[in-house]
Motif scaffolding. Structure first.
Motif, PDB file in Angstrom:
ATOM      1  N   VAL A   1       0.867  -1.216  -0.195  1.00 53.50           N
ATOM      2  CA  VAL A   1       0.094   0.068   0.225  1.00 53.50           C
ATOM      3  C   VAL A   1       0.928   1.262  -0.008  1.00 53.50           C
ATOM      4  CG1 VAL A   1      -1.483   1.563   1.323  1.00 53.50           C
ATOM      5  CG2 VAL A   1      -2.040  -1.098   1.180  1.00 53.50           C
ATOM      6  N   ALA A   2       0.744   2.110  -0.829  1.00 53.94           N
ATOM      7  CA  ALA A   2       1.621   3.095  -0.965  1.00 53.94           C
ATOM      8  C   ALA A   2       0.461   4.651  -1.044  1.00 53.94           C
ATOM      9  CB  ALA A   2       2.298   3.303  -2.508  1.00 53.94           C
ATOM     10  N   PRO A   3       0.616   4.922   0.382  1.00 55.89           N
ATOM     11  CA  PRO A   3      -0.321   6.058   0.405  1.00 55.89           C
ATOM     12  C   PRO A   3       0.404   7.544   0.128  1.00 55.89           C
ATOM     13  CG  PRO A   3       0.689   5.234   2.588  1.00 55.89           C
ATOM     14  CD  PRO A   3       1.289   4.451   1.604  1.00 55.89           C
ATOM     15  N   GLY A   4      -0.544   8.518  -0.400  1.00 58.89           N
ATOM     16  CA  GLY A   4       0.044   9.778  -0.512  1.00 58.89           C
ATOM     17  C   GLY A   4      -0.152  10.565   1.066  1.00 58.89           C
ATOM     18  N   TYR A   5      -0.547  11.707   0.839  1.00 53.79           N
ATOM     19  CA  TYR A   5      -0.320  12.640   2.178  1.00 53.79           C
ATOM     20  C   TYR A   5      -1.329  11.759   3.233  1.00 53.79           C
ATOM     21  CZ  TYR A   5      -1.007  16.289   5.454  1.00 53.79           C
ATOM     22  OH  TYR A   5      -1.219  17.132   6.607  1.00 53.79           O
ATOM     23  N   VAL A   6      -0.972  11.661   4.163  1.00 50.49           N
ATOM     24  CA  VAL A   6      -1.955  11.181   5.352  1.00 50.49           C
ATOM     25  C   VAL A   6      -1.931  12.116   6.483  1.00 50.49           C
ATOM     26  CG1 VAL A   6      -3.004   9.129   6.615  1.00 50.49           C
ATOM     27  CG2 VAL A   6      -1.645   8.830   4.782  1.00 50.49           C
TER      28      VAL A   6
END
Length: 153
Positions: free
Chosen positions: A86-91
């Motif tokens: 899983v590659a999140p952006g801004y969280v």
């Protein structure tokens, strides 16, 4: 990048990858003995290119993690283990709270879903990859950024 010392860069890479390598190796032992399992690594969209200066070490480590996971997915096939990322952006988290509100507002405005991610959004993506619905998914990097990165492609 120009001001990043090699020792600092190397420390970041080693720290990120050593823990992932060690945990993955142990998980494969346990899951392989059971004949099944799911591994989900957490990376970052920074692996696809920096959103701002100063991200060379972090982005490189996450790009290496993505490649590592794809290779492990291939090698774990005979064990019945799926490996994904899983590659999140801004969280929005405690650590990201120090980012200026104006920047966060602009991020939300430029995101197709009109908001930035919450930790629960990442948790749901991970749960999805752990579930039976994703039984035929392995070696994938799932970008979870509300479509923000579409403009980069």
């Amino acid at each position: 990048m120009r001001t990043l010392a090699w020792d600092d860069f190397r420390t970041k890479e080693t720290g990120e990858l050593a823990s992932v390598y060690t945990l993955t190796q142990r998980a494969l032992e346990l899951m392989g003995a059971q004949g099944q399992g799911r591994i989900v690594h957490v990376s970052s969209t920074v692996a696809d290119g920096p959103p701002a200066p100063g991200m060379a070490a972090h982005g490189t480590a996450k790009a290496a993690l993505n490649t590592f996971a794809r290779i492990v997915a291939h090698e774990a096939r005979p064990l019945g283990v799926n490996v994904n990322v899983v590659a999140p952006g801004y969280v929005r988290t405690e650590s990201s709270a120090r980012i200026p509100q104006e920047f966060q507002r602009r991020l939300a405005e430029n995101t197709p879903l009109g908001r930035v991610a919450e930790p629960e959004d990442m948790a749901r993506a991970i749960v999805m990859l752990l579930g039976e619905e994703a039984a035929f998914v392995t070696g994938e990097v799932l970008t979870v950024d509300s479509g923000y990165g579409l403009a980069r492609r």
